[in-house]
Motif scaffolding. Sequence first.
Motif, PDB file in Angstrom:
ATOM      1  N   ASP A  59       0.831  -1.210   0.000  1.00  0.00           N
ATOM      2  CA  ASP A  59       0.000   0.000   0.000  1.00  0.00           C
ATOM      3  C   ASP A  59       0.865   1.259   0.000  1.00  0.00           C
ATOM      4  OD1 ASP A  59      -2.313  -1.543   0.011  1.00  0.00           O
ATOM      5  OD2 ASP A  59      -2.473  -1.529   2.201  1.00  0.00           O
ATOM      6  N   ARG A  60       1.960   1.209   0.756  1.00  0.00           N
ATOM      7  CA  ARG A  60       2.873   2.361   0.804  1.00  0.00           C
ATOM      8  C   ARG A  60       3.446   2.637  -0.587  1.00  0.00           C
ATOM      9  NH1 ARG A  60       4.347   4.881   4.933  1.00  0.00           N
ATOM     10  NH2 ARG A  60       3.739   3.249   6.370  1.00  0.00           N
ATOM     11  N   CYS A  61       3.804   1.576  -1.303  1.00  0.00           N
ATOM     12  CA  CYS A  61       4.360   1.736  -2.654  1.00  0.00           C
ATOM     13  C   CYS A  61       3.287   2.201  -3.640  1.00  0.00           C
ATOM     14  CB  CYS A  61       5.010   0.429  -3.106  1.00  0.00           C
ATOM     15  SG  CYS A  61       6.508   0.037  -2.154  1.00  0.00           S
ATOM     16  N   GLU A  62       2.056   1.745  -3.441  1.00  0.00           N
ATOM     17  CA  GLU A  62       0.950   2.220  -4.282  1.00  0.00           C
ATOM     18  C   GLU A  62       0.712   3.705  -4.056  1.00  0.00           C
ATOM     19  OE1 GLU A  62      -3.844   1.724  -4.478  1.00  0.00           O
ATOM     20  OE2 GLU A  62      -2.679  -0.102  -4.145  1.00  0.00           O
ATOM     21  N   VAL A  63       0.769   4.127  -2.799  1.00  0.00           N
ATOM     22  CA  VAL A  63       0.611   5.553  -2.474  1.00  0.00           C
ATOM     23  C   VAL A  63       1.738   6.353  -3.134  1.00  0.00           C
ATOM     24  CG1 VAL A  63       0.744   7.248  -0.590  1.00  0.00           C
ATOM     25  CG2 VAL A  63      -0.711   5.234  -0.358  1.00  0.00           C
ATOM     26  N   ALA A  64       2.950   5.806  -3.138  1.00  0.00           N
ATOM     27  CA  ALA A  64       4.078   6.503  -3.776  1.00  0.00           C
ATOM     28  C   ALA A  64       3.828   6.680  -5.269  1.00  0.00           C
ATOM     29  CB  ALA A  64       5.376   5.737  -3.538  1.00  0.00           C
ATOM     30  N   THR A  65       3.335   5.636  -5.916  1.00  0.00           N
ATOM     31  CA  THR A  65       3.045   5.719  -7.357  1.00  0.00           C
ATOM     32  C   THR A  65       1.965   6.758  -7.625  1.00  0.00           C
ATOM     33  OG1 THR A  65       3.676   3.414  -7.662  1.00  0.00           O
ATOM     34  CG2 THR A  65       2.285   4.397  -9.364  1.00  0.00           C
ATOM     35  N   LEU A  66       0.912   6.743  -6.823  1.00  0.00           N
ATOM     36  CA  LEU A  66      -0.169   7.715  -6.989  1.00  0.00           C
ATOM     37  C   LEU A  66       0.334   9.134  -6.725  1.00  0.00           C
ATOM     38  CD1 LEU A  66      -3.076   5.794  -5.217  1.00  0.00           C
ATOM     39  CD2 LEU A  66      -2.855   6.243  -7.669  1.00  0.00           C
ATOM     40  N   CYS A  91       4.720  22.988  -7.405  1.00  0.00           N
ATOM     41  CA  CYS A  91       5.286  21.888  -8.183  1.00  0.00           C
ATOM     42  C   CYS A  91       6.462  21.279  -7.432  1.00  0.00           C
ATOM     43  CB  CYS A  91       5.709  22.379  -9.563  1.00  0.00           C
ATOM     44  SG  CYS A  91       6.610  21.154 -10.535  1.00  0.00           S
ATOM     45  N   ALA A  92       7.344  22.120  -6.921  1.00  0.00           N
ATOM     46  CA  ALA A  92       8.511  21.641  -6.183  1.00  0.00           C
ATOM     47  C   ALA A  92       8.090  20.840  -4.950  1.00  0.00           C
ATOM     48  CB  ALA A  92       9.398  22.817  -5.776  1.00  0.00           C
ATOM     49  N   GLN A  93       7.061  21.299  -4.259  1.00  0.00           N
ATOM     50  CA  GLN A  93       6.563  20.570  -3.089  1.00  0.00           C
ATOM     51  C   GLN A  93       6.000  19.214  -3.499  1.00  0.00           C
ATOM     52  OE1 GLN A  93       3.768  23.419  -1.582  1.00  0.00           O
ATOM     53  NE2 GLN A  93       5.299  24.525  -0.385  1.00  0.00           N
ATOM     54  N   GLY A  94       5.292  19.183  -4.615  1.00  0.00           N
ATOM     55  CA  GLY A  94       4.746  17.918  -5.110  1.00  0.00           C
ATOM     56  C   GLY A  94       5.847  16.934  -5.464  1.00  0.00           C
ATOM     57  N   ARG A  95       6.886  17.416  -6.111  1.00  0.00           N
ATOM     58  CA  ARG A  95       8.009  16.537  -6.473  1.00  0.00           C
ATOM     59  C   ARG A  95       8.759  16.064  -5.232  1.00  0.00           C
ATOM     60  NH1 ARG A  95       9.594  19.536 -12.043  1.00  0.00           N
ATOM     61  NH2 ARG A  95       8.220  18.272 -13.365  1.00  0.00           N
ATOM     62  N   GLU A  96       8.870  16.927  -4.245  1.00  0.00           N
ATOM     63  CA  GLU A  96       9.518  16.530  -2.991  1.00  0.00           C
ATOM     64  C   GLU A  96       8.679  15.463  -2.284  1.00  0.00           C
ATOM     65  OE1 GLU A  96      10.782  18.541   1.249  1.00  0.00           O
ATOM     66  OE2 GLU A  96      10.767  19.795  -0.538  1.00  0.00           O
ATOM     67  N   GLN A  97       7.368  15.648  -2.301  1.00  0.00           N
ATOM     68  CA  GLN A  97       6.482  14.648  -1.701  1.00  0.00           C
ATOM     69  C   GLN A  97       6.602  13.319  -2.434  1.00  0.00           C
ATOM     70  OE1 GLN A  97       2.454  15.976  -1.008  1.00  0.00           O
ATOM     71  NE2 GLN A  97       1.695  13.888  -0.806  1.00  0.00           N
ATOM     72  N   CYS A  98       6.727  13.363  -3.749  1.00  0.00           N
ATOM     73  CA  CYS A  98       6.933  12.157  -4.549  1.00  0.00           C
ATOM     74  C   CYS A  98       8.213  11.458  -4.115  1.00  0.00           C
ATOM     75  CB  CYS A  98       6.983  12.516  -6.035  1.00  0.00           C
ATOM     76  SG  CYS A  98       7.552  11.188  -7.121  1.00  0.00           S
ATOM     77  N   SER A  99       9.287  12.210  -3.974  1.00  0.00           N
ATOM     78  CA  SER A  99      10.571  11.644  -3.573  1.00  0.00           C
ATOM     79  C   SER A  99      10.471  11.005  -2.191  1.00  0.00           C
ATOM     80  CB  SER A  99      11.639  12.741  -3.591  1.00  0.00           C
ATOM     81  OG  SER A  99      12.871  12.241  -3.143  1.00  0.00           O
ATOM     82  N   ASP A 100       9.830  11.690  -1.248  1.00  0.00           N
ATOM     83  CA  ASP A 100       9.659  11.145   0.102  1.00  0.00           C
ATOM     84  C   ASP A 100       8.844   9.850   0.070  1.00  0.00           C
ATOM     85  OD1 ASP A 100      11.069  13.311   1.091  1.00  0.00           O
ATOM     86  OD2 ASP A 100       9.277  14.390   1.779  1.00  0.00           O
ATOM     87  N   ALA A 101       7.787   9.842  -0.745  1.00  0.00           N
ATOM     88  CA  ALA A 101       6.937   8.652  -0.837  1.00  0.00           C
ATOM     89  C   ALA A 101       7.719   7.487  -1.449  1.00  0.00           C
ATOM     90  CB  ALA A 101       5.683   8.960  -1.654  1.00  0.00           C
ATOM     91  N   ARG A 102       8.511   7.761  -2.460  1.00  0.00           N
ATOM     92  CA  ARG A 102       9.334   6.698  -3.064  1.00  0.00           C
ATOM     93  C   ARG A 102      10.352   6.158  -2.069  1.00  0.00           C
ATOM     94  NH1 ARG A 102      10.375   9.004  -9.156  1.00  0.00           N
ATOM     95  NH2 ARG A 102       8.440   8.195 -10.036  1.00  0.00           N
ATOM     96  N   ASN A 103      10.942   7.058  -1.284  1.00  0.00           N
ATOM     97  CA  ASN A 103      11.894   6.634  -0.258  1.00  0.00           C
ATOM     98  C   ASN A 103      11.211   5.737   0.772  1.00  0.00           C
ATOM     99  OD1 ASN A 103      14.014   8.002  -1.451  1.00  0.00           O
ATOM    100  ND2 ASN A 103      13.817   9.805  -0.132  1.00  0.00           N
ATOM    101  N   GLY A 104       9.980   6.091   1.156  1.00  0.00           N
ATOM    102  CA  GLY A 104       9.235   5.260   2.097  1.00  0.00           C
ATOM    103  C   GLY A 104       8.965   3.883   1.533  1.00  0.00           C
TER     104      GLY A 104
END
Length: 111
Positions: A59-66, A91-104
């Motif tokens: 689920d964590r990885c699915e959230v990262a993809t979304l 946009c920068a915040q969204g990309r940072e959130q993406c990076s954090d989610a991928r790291n998780g």
Amino acid sequence: MRVPSVVLPLLVVIHLLAGCAKNVDTRVAGDDDAAIDGASARLEELRARAAQDELACQDRCEVATLTCGVAEELCSLVDRNPDRDDLPPRCAQGREQCSDARNGCARCQNG
């Protein structure tokens, strides 16, 4: 055959009103603003979901993809409005959130 005097001026007015076809940008700033706000709201929902401690790794990885998909959608909307200085940070915040989610996702996959 004589054209009545009212018809000729009417034809001239219609011709002037019709004019030349123009390419008009159909995007409306309000539409982009609404879409940007919607994407930001979805990112916030995904952030809250990712913060749940009991979230399974899958689920964590699915959230990262979304999250990354919504972040890229947000950035494409931002790119359509280059005259708006207030949007690039979103946009920068969204990309940072993406990076954090991928790291998780990577952390839970790697144990």
